[in-house]
Design a protein around this motif. Structure first.
Motif, PDB file in Angstrom:
ATOM      1  N   ASP A 201     -28.691  22.121  18.458  1.00 25.81           N
ATOM      2  CA  ASP A 201     -29.521  21.433  19.449  1.00 25.81           C
ATOM      3  C   ASP A 201     -30.863  21.016  18.854  1.00 25.81           C
ATOM      4  N   GLU A 202     -31.454  21.884  18.016  1.00 29.04           N
ATOM      5  CA  GLU A 202     -32.751  21.568  17.413  1.00 29.04           C
ATOM      6  C   GLU A 202     -32.639  20.379  16.457  1.00 29.04           C
ATOM      7  N   LEU A 203     -31.604  20.369  15.636  1.00 28.92           N
ATOM      8  CA  LEU A 203     -31.406  19.245  14.717  1.00 28.92           C
ATOM      9  C   LEU A 203     -31.115  17.966  15.499  1.00 28.92           C
ATOM     10  N   GLY A 204     -30.293  18.080  16.534  1.00 26.91           N
ATOM     11  CA  GLY A 204     -29.974  16.908  17.350  1.00 26.91           C
ATOM     12  C   GLY A 204     -31.193  16.358  18.054  1.00 26.91           C
ATOM     13  N   ALA A 205     -32.078  17.242  18.527  1.00 27.29           N
ATOM     14  CA  ALA A 205     -33.296  16.798  19.207  1.00 27.29           C
ATOM     15  C   ALA A 205     -34.220  16.032  18.278  1.00 27.29           C
ATOM     16  N   GLU A 206     -34.075  16.244  16.962  1.00 29.74           N
ATOM     17  CA  GLU A 206     -34.868  15.495  15.982  1.00 29.74           C
ATOM     18  C   GLU A 206     -34.203  14.170  15.617  1.00 29.74           C
ATOM     19  N   GLY A 207     -33.121  13.839  16.299  1.00 29.35           N
ATOM     20  CA  GLY A 207     -32.437  12.577  16.044  1.00 29.35           C
ATOM     21  C   GLY A 207     -31.500  12.619  14.860  1.00 29.35           C
ATOM     22  N   MET A 208     -31.111  13.831  14.445  1.00 28.79           N
ATOM     23  CA  MET A 208     -30.229  13.964  13.282  1.00 28.79           C
ATOM     24  C   MET A 208     -28.766  14.004  13.702  1.00 28.79           C
ATOM     25  N   ARG A 209     -27.931  13.420  12.882  1.00 30.12           N
ATOM     26  CA  ARG A 209     -26.486  13.563  13.033  1.00 30.12           C
ATOM     27  C   ARG A 209     -26.101  14.894  12.389  1.00 30.12           C
ATOM     28  N   VAL A 210     -25.426  15.753  13.150  1.00 27.13           N
ATOM     29  CA  VAL A 210     -25.174  17.121  12.696  1.00 27.13           C
ATOM     30  C   VAL A 210     -23.697  17.293  12.359  1.00 27.13           C
ATOM     31  N   LEU A 211     -23.442  17.847  11.193  1.00 25.51           N
ATOM     32  CA  LEU A 211     -22.100  18.232  10.756  1.00 25.51           C
ATOM     33  C   LEU A 211     -22.105  19.704  10.406  1.00 25.51           C
ATOM     34  N   ALA A 212     -20.954  20.341  10.556  1.00 25.13           N
ATOM     35  CA  ALA A 212     -20.810  21.744  10.179  1.00 25.13           C
ATOM     36  C   ALA A 212     -19.808  21.863   9.030  1.00 25.13           C
ATOM     37  N   ALA A 213     -19.942  22.926   8.241  1.00 26.68           N
ATOM     38  CA  ALA A 213     -19.052  23.175   7.097  1.00 26.68           C
ATOM     39  C   ALA A 213     -18.491  24.589   7.199  1.00 26.68           C
ATOM     40  N   ALA A 214     -17.204  24.712   6.899  1.00 27.26           N
ATOM     41  CA  ALA A 214     -16.561  26.024   6.975  1.00 27.26           C
ATOM     42  C   ALA A 214     -15.498  26.138   5.880  1.00 27.26           C
ATOM     43  N   ILE A 215     -15.140  27.393   5.559  1.00 22.41           N
ATOM     44  CA  ILE A 215     -14.123  27.646   4.531  1.00 22.41           C
ATOM     45  C   ILE A 215     -13.176  28.742   5.013  1.00 22.41           C
ATOM     46  N   ARG A 216     -11.987  28.781   4.385  1.00 27.68           N
ATOM     47  CA  ARG A 216     -11.003  29.823   4.706  1.00 27.68           C
ATOM     48  C   ARG A 216     -10.039  29.948   3.537  1.00 27.68           C
TER      49      ARG A 216
ATOM     50  N   GLY B 190     -20.126   9.013  18.887  1.00 25.36           N
ATOM     51  CA  GLY B 190     -19.414  10.275  18.755  1.00 25.36           C
ATOM     52  C   GLY B 190     -20.338  11.435  18.428  1.00 25.36           C
ATOM     53  N   ASP B 191     -21.622  11.168  18.306  1.00 27.91           N
ATOM     54  CA  ASP B 191     -22.587  12.209  17.943  1.00 27.91           C
ATOM     55  C   ASP B 191     -22.800  13.202  19.077  1.00 27.91           C
ATOM     56  N   HIS B 192     -23.461  14.293  18.724  1.00 32.36           N
ATOM     57  CA  HIS B 192     -23.861  15.318  19.681  1.00 32.36           C
ATOM     58  C   HIS B 192     -24.798  14.704  20.728  1.00 32.36           C
ATOM     59  N   ALA B 193     -24.768  15.227  21.945  1.00 34.33           N
ATOM     60  CA  ALA B 193     -25.555  14.663  23.044  1.00 34.33           C
ATOM     61  C   ALA B 193     -27.047  14.671  22.735  1.00 34.33           C
ATOM     62  N   GLU B 194     -27.545  15.761  22.120  1.00 35.23           N
ATOM     63  CA  GLU B 194     -28.977  15.820  21.803  1.00 35.23           C
ATOM     64  C   GLU B 194     -29.351  14.757  20.774  1.00 35.23           C
ATOM     65  N   THR B 195     -28.476  14.559  19.791  1.00 32.13           N
ATOM     66  CA  THR B 195     -28.720  13.512  18.794  1.00 32.13           C
ATOM     67  C   THR B 195     -28.742  12.143  19.456  1.00 32.13           C
ATOM     68  N   ALA B 196     -27.783  11.894  20.330  1.00 36.81           N
ATOM     69  CA  ALA B 196     -27.700  10.600  21.007  1.00 36.81           C
ATOM     70  C   ALA B 196     -28.947  10.342  21.845  1.00 36.81           C
ATOM     71  N   LYS B 197     -29.415  11.357  22.564  1.00 39.37           N
ATOM     72  CA  LYS B 197     -30.610  11.183  23.400  1.00 39.37           C
ATOM     73  C   LYS B 197     -31.849  10.907  22.550  1.00 39.37           C
ATOM     74  N   ALA B 198     -31.972  11.626  21.412  1.00 36.39           N
ATOM     75  CA  ALA B 198     -33.135  11.427  20.540  1.00 36.39           C
ATOM     76  C   ALA B 198     -33.133  10.025  19.939  1.00 36.39           C
ATOM     77  N   ILE B 199     -31.965   9.576  19.466  1.00 32.15           N
ATOM     78  CA  ILE B 199     -31.878   8.230  18.900  1.00 32.15           C
ATOM     79  C   ILE B 199     -32.112   7.190  19.984  1.00 32.15           C
ATOM     80  N   GLY B 200     -31.554   7.418  21.165  1.00 31.86           N
ATOM     81  CA  GLY B 200     -31.767   6.500  22.273  1.00 31.86           C
ATOM     82  C   GLY B 200     -33.241   6.368  22.633  1.00 31.86           C
ATOM     83  N   ALA B 201     -33.946   7.508  22.650  1.00 38.11           N
ATOM     84  CA  ALA B 201     -35.380   7.469  22.957  1.00 38.11           C
ATOM     85  C   ALA B 201     -36.143   6.692  21.893  1.00 38.11           C
TER      86      ALA B 201
END
Length: 503
Positions: free
Chosen positions: A135-150, A204-215
């Motif tokens: 949410d914090e990264l999205g609020a800054e207008g960033m597109r957020v991706l996650a990374a995982a391994i198994r 397709g971005d996170h809602a917080e990212t979309a709102k920040a970019i929209g603003a």
């Protein structure tokens, strides 16, 4: 940019370390390098990207840390899909098999039960912490991706989406990617909104990212963002109300885009839709105007669209609207110029026939007037620049006629004025014992100069014409005026013209 140059910083301090010195970053960069189909290469003096910008961004991060991935190590993969919103690869590393996963944070978090930086970490996933980070990264207008391994069994040779859905992944970190909007795009959105065009963002971005970019871009009316999950739960009638009050839609799929286009059209809106992927083609085809990206757009998207943007820039859409309105304006001006000027010629002949007086103009002189005014005055209107309020007008009704009642009244009035003046001048000259050819020559000039002055009048349909712009804009019109005057001088004084036209 995509140049793999520059320093990595941690807590504000630049790192000059290698991957061996920062194992946590190395694990994150390994996922970025392996779950990636983008390619960055040097071309002349610049680094250029081949592939998706998001993949290019994380690829650059990996290269800055000195980590590259060989495709020979990839055993299998699950390609990115807009519905699943993740990509996974099965890679052979030092004899072991590892599944690397990269995608939307909400899709990865539900498939992770641990967190750490290696396959041996057993710390349980702190879901609340990671959701706050997203949410914090999205609020800054960033597109957020996650990374995982198994880890995977050494005998594994295939990989499917069902395998990923089994979970058991270790979350290794997040990517926050900043793609700032172009300043000209922000200006174009403001111009479109002042022109009565409501701009909506479907991402397709996170809602917080979309709102920040929209603003940042001036999109949205303070009602936040509607997610794809909410769109799926809404009926068609509810969706028609949602699109009336909402301008930002997040976490959407191609199916959502198609439903949004249909809902807007059901509300009587004229919809222009932009897209670049294969899955966008149905929405582009359904929209009144489909706009495809010319650089990163797929061939299927370009085939489905009516317009292809050569520069992938929203600013070009705003300019196209401005140009389209200008062309429509100039088309109306040309029609409103041609109809009354031709009508005035017809009125002169009709009046002479009805009332039985001498023809003020001969047929060949009528042809002369038509020819010289068509190749000069009427053509000048094609070069008329946009009027200053062109992007402050509301959109016109597509079903509205090109000429309304006021235009019809104007056409009739101008035809009577120019035609009446031509007849009056002819009788004045002919009644003053002038030769018939002289009277007709004066009548021709009256008709031509009446049309010339009407040209300056018709250049501004919404405001008065006596303004500075009359002289400073459209210098082509003055060139054509000069050509017309030259033609008329030849018509009056050249012996060959006297013989041909009886002037």
């Amino acid at each position: 940019g995509y140049a793999p140059e520059g320093a990595l910083t941690r807590d504000g301090e630049a790192l000059t370390v290698t991957a061996a010195d920062a194992p946590d970053l190395a694990t994150l960069a390994t996922v970025a390098a392996r779950v990636n189909d983008a390619e960055i290469r040097r071309k002349d003096d610049a680094w250029v990207l081949s592939g998706e910008p998001t993949d290019g961004g994380v690829r650059t991060f990996a290269l800055k840390l000195g980590i590259e991935a060989a495709l020979d190590d990839r055993v299998a993969e699950v390609p990115f899909d807009s519905s699943s919103k993740f990509m996974a690869t099965l890679d052979r590393i030092d004899g072991a098999l590892v599944v690397h996963l990269k995608g939307a944070p909400d899709r990865l978090l539900e498939r992770c039960d641990r967190q750490g930086t290696s396959l041996d970490d057993t710390a349980p996933l702190d879901l609340g912490y990671w959701e706050r980070q997203v949410d914090e990264l999205g609020a800054e207008g960033m597109r957020v991706l996650a990374a995982a391994i198994r880890p995977a069994e050494v005998t594994t040779t295939t990989l499917s989406a069902a395998d990923i859905d089994e979970g058991g992944f270790i979350l290794v970190g997040l990517f926050g990617i900043l793609d700032p909007p172009r300043p000209e795009a922000i200006d174009a959105i403001v111009a479109c909104q002042s022109a009565g065009i409501r701009v909506k963002m479907i991402t397709g971005d996170h809602a917080e990212t979309a709102k920040a970019i929209g603003a940042a871009m001036g999109i949205g009316n303070g009602n936040g963002a509607v997610s794809g999950a909410e769109l799926e739960q809404a009926s068609d009638e509810e969706l028609r109300e949602i699109v009336k009050r909402t301008d930002i839609f997040a976490r959407t799929s191609p199916e959502h885009k198609l439903r949004l286009v249909k809902a807007l059209q059901a509300n009587g809106e004229v919809v222009a839709m932009t897209g670049d992927g294969v899955n966008d083609a149905p929405a582009l085809k359904r929209a009144d105007v489909g706009v495809a990206m010319g650089i990163k757009g797929t061939e299927a998207t370009k085939e489905a669209a009516e317009i292809v943007l050569a520069d992938d820039n929203f600013f070009s859409i705003g300019q196209a609207v401005r140009e389209g309105r200008t062309i429509y304006d100039n088309l109306r001006k040309a029609i409103i110029f041609i109809l009354p000027t031709n009508g005035s010629e017809g009125f002169v002949i009709l009046a002479a026939v009805l009332f039985g007086f001498t023809l003020p103009l001969t047929p060949v002189q009528i042809l002369w007037v038509n020819m010289v005014t068509a190749v000069t005055l009427a053509l000048a209107l094609a070069f008329e620049p946009a009027e200053r309020d062109i992007m402050r007008r509301p959109p016109r009704d597509p079903d509205a006629p090109i000429l309304g009642a006021s235009a019809a009244q104007r056409i009739a009035l101008v035809a009577l004025l120019i035609g009446g003046a031509t007849i009056a001048v002819f009788f004045w000259e002919y009644g003053s014992d002038a030769d018939l050819d002289v009277a007709r020559t004066v009548a021709v000039n009256t008709l031509v100069f009446g049309q010339l002055f009407y040209l300056f009048n018709v250049r501004f349909l919404r405001e008065h014409s006596f303004r500075v712009e009359l002289f400073t804009k459209n210098p082509i019109s003055w060139l054509f005026v000069g050509i017309l005057l030259l033609f008329q001088v030849l018509f009056v004084y050249a012996p060959v013209m006297n013989t041909l036209f009886g002037s």
